[in-house]
Design a protein around this motif. Structure first.
Motif, PDB file in Angstrom:
ATOM      1  N   GLU A  35       0.839  -1.202   0.000  1.00 35.45           N
ATOM      2  CA  GLU A  35       0.000   0.000   0.000  1.00 35.45           C
ATOM      3  C   GLU A  35       0.874   1.251   0.000  1.00 35.45           C
ATOM      4  O   GLU A  35       1.916   1.283   0.636  1.00 35.45           O
ATOM      5  N   ARG A  36       0.432   2.262  -0.750  1.00 40.56           N
ATOM      6  CA  ARG A  36       1.204   3.490  -0.923  1.00 40.56           C
ATOM      7  C   ARG A  36       0.272   4.697  -0.934  1.00 40.56           C
ATOM      8  O   ARG A  36      -0.927   4.560  -1.140  1.00 40.56           O
ATOM      9  N   LEU A  37       0.865   5.869  -0.748  1.00 37.91           N
ATOM     10  CA  LEU A  37       0.129   7.118  -0.916  1.00 37.91           C
ATOM     11  C   LEU A  37      -0.209   7.283  -2.393  1.00 37.91           C
ATOM     12  O   LEU A  37       0.488   6.734  -3.236  1.00 37.91           O
ATOM     13  N   PRO A  38      -1.261   7.951  -2.757  1.00 38.05           N
ATOM     14  CA  PRO A  38      -2.090   8.801  -1.902  1.00 38.05           C
ATOM     15  C   PRO A  38      -3.300   8.083  -1.290  1.00 38.05           C
ATOM     16  O   PRO A  38      -3.917   8.615  -0.379  1.00 38.05           O
ATOM     17  N   GLY A  39      -3.654   6.884  -1.776  1.00 38.72           N
ATOM     18  CA  GLY A  39      -4.868   6.231  -1.298  1.00 38.72           C
ATOM     19  C   GLY A  39      -4.672   4.800  -0.868  1.00 38.72           C
ATOM     20  O   GLY A  39      -5.110   3.881  -1.562  1.00 38.72           O
ATOM     21  N   PRO A  40      -4.043   4.577   0.292  1.00 36.24           N
ATOM     22  CA  PRO A  40      -3.896   3.193   0.746  1.00 36.24           C
ATOM     23  C   PRO A  40      -5.264   2.543   0.947  1.00 36.24           C
ATOM     24  O   PRO A  40      -6.245   3.219   1.246  1.00 36.24           O
ATOM     25  N   VAL A  41      -5.294   1.220   0.779  1.00 39.93           N
ATOM     26  CA  VAL A  41      -6.535   0.462   0.900  1.00 39.93           C
ATOM     27  C   VAL A  41      -6.493  -0.346   2.195  1.00 39.93           C
ATOM     28  O   VAL A  41      -5.494  -0.998   2.503  1.00 39.93           O
ATOM     29  N   PHE A  42      -7.600  -0.308   2.924  1.00 42.47           N
ATOM     30  CA  PHE A  42      -7.745  -1.032   4.178  1.00 42.47           C
ATOM     31  C   PHE A  42      -8.871  -2.051   4.028  1.00 42.47           C
ATOM     32  O   PHE A  42      -9.823  -1.837   3.270  1.00 42.47           O
ATOM     33  N   LEU A  43      -8.767  -3.143   4.764  1.00 43.24           N
ATOM     34  CA  LEU A  43      -9.820  -4.143   4.803  1.00 43.24           C
ATOM     35  C   LEU A  43     -10.411  -4.180   6.203  1.00 43.24           C
ATOM     36  O   LEU A  43      -9.683  -4.121   7.195  1.00 43.24           O
ATOM     37  N   VAL A  44     -11.730  -4.289   6.269  1.00 46.87           N
ATOM     38  CA  VAL A  44     -12.442  -4.360   7.539  1.00 46.87           C
ATOM     39  C   VAL A  44     -13.153  -5.705   7.586  1.00 46.87           C
ATOM     40  O   VAL A  44     -13.892  -6.059   6.668  1.00 46.87           O
ATOM     41  N   GLN A 127       8.980   7.380   4.390  1.00 45.70           N
ATOM     42  CA  GLN A 127       9.528   8.521   3.647  1.00 45.70           C
ATOM     43  C   GLN A 127       9.309   8.378   2.140  1.00 45.70           C
ATOM     44  O   GLN A 127       9.200   9.375   1.440  1.00 45.70           O
ATOM     45  N   ASP A 128       9.220   7.140   1.656  1.00 40.74           N
ATOM     46  CA  ASP A 128       9.013   6.922   0.223  1.00 40.74           C
ATOM     47  C   ASP A 128       7.544   6.758  -0.144  1.00 40.74           C
ATOM     48  O   ASP A 128       7.211   6.403  -1.268  1.00 40.74           O
ATOM     49  N   GLY A 129       6.626   7.009   0.836  1.00 46.76           N
ATOM     50  CA  GLY A 129       5.193   6.948   0.562  1.00 46.76           C
ATOM     51  C   GLY A 129       4.569   5.581   0.778  1.00 46.76           C
ATOM     52  O   GLY A 129       3.376   5.412   0.578  1.00 46.76           O
ATOM     53  N   ASP A 130       5.374   4.609   1.218  1.00 44.13           N
ATOM     54  CA  ASP A 130       4.789   3.295   1.505  1.00 44.13           C
ATOM     55  C   ASP A 130       4.035   3.358   2.831  1.00 44.13           C
ATOM     56  O   ASP A 130       4.354   4.145   3.705  1.00 44.13           O
ATOM     57  N   VAL A 131       2.983   2.556   2.944  1.00 48.67           N
ATOM     58  CA  VAL A 131       2.145   2.541   4.131  1.00 48.67           C
ATOM     59  C   VAL A 131       2.245   1.159   4.760  1.00 48.67           C
ATOM     60  O   VAL A 131       2.066   0.150   4.084  1.00 48.67           O
ATOM     61  N   ARG A 132       2.546   1.123   6.051  1.00 51.93           N
ATOM     62  CA  ARG A 132       2.700  -0.163   6.740  1.00 51.93           C
ATOM     63  C   ARG A 132       2.128  -0.043   8.155  1.00 51.93           C
ATOM     64  O   ARG A 132       2.048   1.053   8.711  1.00 51.93           O
TER      65      ARG A 132
END
Length: 135
Positions: A35-44, A127-132
């Motif tokens: 997942e990355r910016l600008p729109g990371p995806v989440f699961l519920v 810093q590189d836009g990755d989402v964790r």
């Protein structure tokens, strides 16, 4: 000892604990490890629903300092919702309360979903836009 002062407070705390313990949990995760910016995806997901859709009415994203950066709510309450949430995209059947602010690199955030059930995930934008997820 001031039992007449302590007992009512203890009862209130016990009631809050019992009420929150009865609320089923929602599991919020990132949709993938990429997942990355600008729109990371989440699961519920709601394990108590045995494969059925999760029950939530509100989605909020907060920065680590508590500043709200996105808030949407369902147009009708008490129903089931989709499993997939994309940051900044208003899910079908929801309305915007606060438009999304751009997520910033190097910052910690949390996404919370709530309604008949609730759950949250704290995540870091690299810093590189990755989402964790926060470790």
């Amino acid at each position: 000892m001031r039992l007449h002062r302590v007992l009512p407070r203890a009862l209130v705390v016990l009631q809050v604990l019992l009420l929150t313990a009865c609320q089923p949990p929602l599991e919020v995760t990132l949709a993938s490890g990429n997942e990355r910016l600008p729109g990371p995806v989440f699961l519920v997901d709601e394990p108590s629903q045995d494969g059925g859709p999760p029950r939530y009415d509100v989605i909020r994203v907060l920065s680590a300092d508590g500043t709200q950066v996105w808030h949407v709510r369902a147009l009708s309450f008490g129903g089931t919702r989709g499993r997939r949430v994309v940051y900044g995209e208003v899910p079908e059947g929801f309305e915007t309360v606060q438009p999304p602010q751009p997520l910033e690199s190097g910052r910690l955030y949390s996404i919370g979903v709530s309604g008949e059930a609730s759950g949250a995930l704290r995540f870091i934008v690299g810093q590189d836009g990755d989402v964790r997820p926060e470790k």
